[in-house]
Design an enzyme around this catalytic site. Structure first.
Site, PDB file in Angstrom:
ATOM      1  N   LYS A  37       0.869  -1.167   0.000  1.00  0.00           N
ATOM      2  CA  LYS A  37       0.000   0.000   0.000  1.00  0.00           C
ATOM      3  C   LYS A  37       0.912   1.225   0.000  1.00  0.00           C
ATOM      4  O   LYS A  37       1.634   1.476   0.965  1.00  0.00           O
ATOM      5  CB  LYS A  37      -0.908   0.015   1.231  1.00  0.00           C
ATOM      6  CG  LYS A  37      -1.811   1.234   1.259  1.00  0.00           C
ATOM      7  CD  LYS A  37      -2.361   1.513   2.641  1.00  0.00           C
ATOM      8  CE  LYS A  37      -3.028   2.882   2.648  1.00  0.00           C
ATOM      9  NZ  LYS A  37      -3.376   3.315   4.019  1.00  0.00           N
ATOM     10  N   ALA A  94      -9.195   5.937   4.025  1.00  0.00           N
ATOM     11  CA  ALA A  94      -8.978   7.063   4.946  1.00  0.00           C
ATOM     12  C   ALA A  94     -10.232   7.893   5.169  1.00  0.00           C
ATOM     13  O   ALA A  94     -11.029   8.115   4.268  1.00  0.00           O
ATOM     14  CB  ALA A  94      -7.854   7.983   4.476  1.00  0.00           C
ATOM     15  N   ASN A 120      -8.622   2.319   9.845  1.00  0.00           N
ATOM     16  CA  ASN A 120      -7.874   1.969  11.047  1.00  0.00           C
ATOM     17  C   ASN A 120      -8.403   2.730  12.261  1.00  0.00           C
ATOM     18  O   ASN A 120      -8.975   2.157  13.183  1.00  0.00           O
ATOM     19  CB  ASN A 120      -6.389   2.243  10.851  1.00  0.00           C
ATOM     20  CG  ASN A 120      -5.509   1.792  12.006  1.00  0.00           C
ATOM     21  OD1 ASN A 120      -4.287   1.854  11.917  1.00  0.00           O
ATOM     22  ND2 ASN A 120      -6.054   1.316  13.101  1.00  0.00           N
ATOM     23  N   THR A 121      -8.266   4.056  12.225  1.00  0.00           N
ATOM     24  CA  THR A 121      -8.597   4.870  13.384  1.00  0.00           C
ATOM     25  C   THR A 121     -10.052   4.715  13.816  1.00  0.00           C
ATOM     26  O   THR A 121     -10.352   4.733  15.017  1.00  0.00           O
ATOM     27  CB  THR A 121      -8.299   6.350  13.094  1.00  0.00           C
ATOM     28  OG1 THR A 121      -6.978   6.475  12.567  1.00  0.00           O
ATOM     29  CG2 THR A 121      -8.412   7.194  14.345  1.00  0.00           C
TER      30      THR A 121
END
Length: 277
Positions: free
Chosen positions: A111, A203, A225-226
């Site tokens: 990535k 994102a 992710n977050t």
């Protein structure tokens, strides 16, 4: 396995095939135990590890890899934290070497992130294009993080990217898909004559509804992710993200009704009981 995956509707990126359309990161969790449980709850088949930023050994001497089933997950190494094409290529090579030693199938891909600004973490389009071409020439399958600019997205595909991954909004911002029209145009450009080309929103998603919105646009998957790691309850959010991915995909395949300005009765008008006088 979700219904559509069971029917053969899997996520295919280059030589890799997954039943889940959700790709999950391994950073920012309170501890490795929570990370491992959250990954399992998300239902993902593919997890991403920041080769440059990730410390494989934490302060307590625990190894990240001890909490990842490398036989279950395909690891997607990423070049997060790189600000030049040269640095990104170097980190990609390092990731390939590590995963080759582990005999993980993720050794053949990367990535790619080449950032242009530390405050916004927006990608540097010129350096990203340069790094994409260099890594493709070295035999990498490149999944490339980019802005939602359709022209840049098309150039990255032309450079050989296995998947173009436009951002929904800035990394870690939790703002969701800020410009759905830009994502739609990216999809149009990238899938023109190539309907199976994988486009992943990467994102900015912060909750389950953000994931569903992205999937209903017609993207092939979501990377996050977050949104899980920093949720008040990461385990519940991981499951929510899993269900949102499935629901959004099924809704896209089902085809939504058109939006109308005025109401349309749900019941037929024929055969109705005449109103009393």
């Amino acid at each position: 396995m979700v219904e559509n995956a069971a029917n053969g509707d899997c996520l295919r990126i280059g030589s890799h095939t997954f039943s889940s359309r959700l790709i999950v990161g391994t950073g920012k969790y309170a501890d490795y135990e929570l990370m491992g449980r959250s990954l399992a709850a998300s239902g993902t088949d593919c997890i991403t590890v920041a080769v440059r930023r990730e410390r494989l050994i934490d302060r307590e001497g625990k190894n990240l890899l001890d909490y990842i089933d490398t036989k279950r997950y395909t690891i997607l190494p990423n070049t997060a934290g790189c600000f030049t094409a040269e640095d990104a290529v170097r980190v990609a090579r390092l990731g390939r070497e590590i995963l080759s030693q582990m005999e993980n199938p993720g050794a053949d891909w990367v990535k790619l992130e080449v950032l242009g600004d530390k405050k916004t973490l927006l990608p540097d389009p010129i350096a990203t294009l340069e790094a994409t071409a260099a890594l493709v020439a070295e035999g990498f399958q490149v999944l490339v993080y980019t802005s939602d600019d359709p022209v840049v997205a098309r150039r990255l595909k032309e450079a050989g990217a296995a998947s173009v991954m436009p951002a929904g909004s800035p990394i870690g911002s939790g703002q969701g898909v800020l410009n759905p029209n830009a994502i739609r145009i990216c999809l149009e450009y990238l899938k023109d004559g190539d309907p199976d080309y994988p486009v992943i929103v990467d994102a900015g998603v912060g909750t389950a509804s953000d994931v569903t919105v992205a999937m209903e646009l017609g993207v092939d998957g979501v990377l996050l992710n977050t949104g899980i790691a920093h949720a008040a309850d990461p385990l519940r959010m991981a499951r929510a993200m899993r269900l949102a991915t499935e629901a959004g995909r099924l809704a896209y395949l089902a085809g939504r009704i058109p939006k109308k300005l005025y109401a349309t009765a749900s019941s037929p008008l024929q055969g109705t009981i005449a109103p009393s006088k």
